[in-house]
Enzyme design. Structure first.
Site, PDB file in Angstrom:
ATOM      1  NE  ARG A  90      -3.640   0.323   0.234  1.00 34.38           N
ATOM      2  CZ  ARG A  90      -4.635   0.279  -0.637  1.00 34.38           C
ATOM      3  NH1 ARG A  90      -4.902   1.338  -1.388  1.00 34.38           N
ATOM      4  NH2 ARG A  90      -5.363  -0.810  -0.788  1.00 34.38           N
ATOM      5  CG  ASN A 330      -4.555  -6.029  10.259  1.00 31.50           C
ATOM      6  OD1 ASN A 330      -4.898  -6.982   9.566  1.00 31.50           O
ATOM      7  ND2 ASN A 330      -4.606  -6.053  11.586  1.00 31.50           N
ATOM      8  CG  HIS A 332      -6.316  -0.192   3.434  1.00 28.60           C
ATOM      9  ND1 HIS A 332      -5.557   0.947   3.284  1.00 28.60           N
ATOM     10  CD2 HIS A 332      -7.255  -0.152   2.439  1.00 28.60           C
ATOM     11  CE1 HIS A 332      -6.022   1.652   2.269  1.00 28.60           C
ATOM     12  NE2 HIS A 332      -7.052   1.011   1.730  1.00 28.60           N
ATOM     13  CB  CYS A 333      -0.850  -1.819   5.949  1.00 30.91           C
ATOM     14  SG  CYS A 333      -1.614  -0.891   7.281  1.00 30.91           S
ATOM     15  CB  THR A 334      -0.761  -6.265   3.163  1.00 31.15           C
ATOM     16  OG1 THR A 334      -2.148  -6.603   3.040  1.00 31.15           O
ATOM     17  CG2 THR A 334      -0.322  -6.419   4.599  1.00 31.15           C
TER      18      THR A 334
END
Length: 343
Positions: A90, A330, A332-334
């Site tokens: 992201r 988590n 969304h970050c990935t």
């Protein structure tokens, strides 16, 4: 600089061509002893996304076989060898935008590992160009340090972010707030920036907005809150609520704020984990939602119910939100969405 290019960043809920994600890198992990557990967590996430849409997994050459053993049997999963230092796509991947004819381009932001917190980051800074070359998509080089998790758009001209992150001197010390807004307008086609003050307490990304707020639709915003005055997030969320109450979007609408109660506080090695239901991810026909197993408090169930009410046409697919959170992020970050290509 002209006001903006002819490109606009589509909202995350629009149809995706595919999702992009990076496989974890053991040498960059905070807790490398958790390597196998983290790989399992990523595999569960990848296979959950693959239930809804194709997903491309960026892998370092030396990790190709390991990743293939976890996820390579799913026909919706493709492995692509792209060298990277860390696994938060992201933030170091391209931000996809679309022109008036529907053709995609990708913004290549500068990346400095969240304010030079982790060395090295040279491979991560080269990920976006490598992905765009592979996809054959035009590259737009932005002279701005920015991570994708620090912004969210409504698709109708409004972007939300935090001052804690974008105005942090460890990102763009020579740029003013007005300079940064000008770059956001130029590359993303937005008209209005909503500036929250801070993200959730203890977020090592310096307050990424994708842990505290995201648009559910134009004019409608999900905001993670707490009603506990003793919690360090209470003052932060009350301040953000006041800002949103006094702010209109690019179309002049008063923003409808939907409060999402935060998960109960969990610490690890005396550090508060950055738990957030806002860190979910839109997929085609669904939402991938991290949950945290707090059955006593009932916050998981309330978050699931709230999202199902807001998005009745989508399937809420839950995933263990504790699987990779010790590494700092988590769902969304990935992930990074690639909007649907023109017909």
């Amino acid at each position: 600089m002209e006001q903006h290019l002819t490109y606009i960043m589509p909202p995350e809920w629009e149809k995706h061509e595919r999702t992009l994600i990076s496989w974890p890198v053991k040498d960059s992990m905070v807790y490398p002893e958790d390597w196998e557990a983290v790989c399992k967590g990523y595999a569960d996430l990848i296979l959950a996304i693959a239930e809804f849409e194709p997903i491309t997994v960026l892998v370092n050459k030396e990790d190709h076989d390991a990743a293939a053993a976890y996820v390579g049997q799913d026909e919706n999963v493709t492995l692509l060898e792209v060298s990277h230092d860390d696994a938060w796509l992201r933030d170091n991947g391209p931000t996809f935008v679309r022109d008036e004819a529907g053709k995609l381009a990708g913004v290549n932001w500068r990346f400095n590992a969240w304010g030079e917190k982790y060395f090295p980051w040279d491979l991560d800074d080269a990920v976006a160009p490598a992905v765009l070359r592979h996809l054959g998509i035009k590259q737009l080089d932005a002279p701005l340090v920015l991570e994708g998790g620090s912004i969210h758009v409504d698709g109708e001209g409004t972007l939300i972010t935090t001052e804690e992150c974008l105005l942090n001197p460890n990102r763009n010390p020579d740029l003013s707030k007005e300079d940064i807004e000008a770059y956001l307008r130029h590359y993303l086609g937005i008209e209005k920036v909503i500036w929250l003050k801070r993200g959730v307490a203890g977020d090592e990304t310096d307050g990424h907005v994708d842990n505290i707020a995201c648009f559910a639709a134009p004019g409608k915003l999900l905001l993670q809150v707490t009603d506990d005055p003793e919690d360090e997030n209470f003052e932060i969320t009350q301040e953000n609520l006041r800002i949103l109450d006094e702010t209109k979007d690019a179309k002049g609408r008063q923003i409808e704020v939907i409060a999402v109660q935060q998960p109960p506080k969990i610490t690890w090695n005396d550090t508060r984990l950055t738990l957030s239901y806002i860190n979910f991810y839109f997929v085609n026909g669904g939402i991938i939602l991290p949950v945290f197993g707090n059955t006593a408090k009932g916050t998981d169930e309330r978050a699931i119910k709230l999202l199902q009410e807001q998005f009745p046409e989508r399937r809420i697919r839950t995933i263990d939100g504790l699987a990779i959170i010790k590494e700092g992020g988590n769902v969304h970050c990935t992930t990074q969405q690639m909007p649907a290509m023109e017909e």
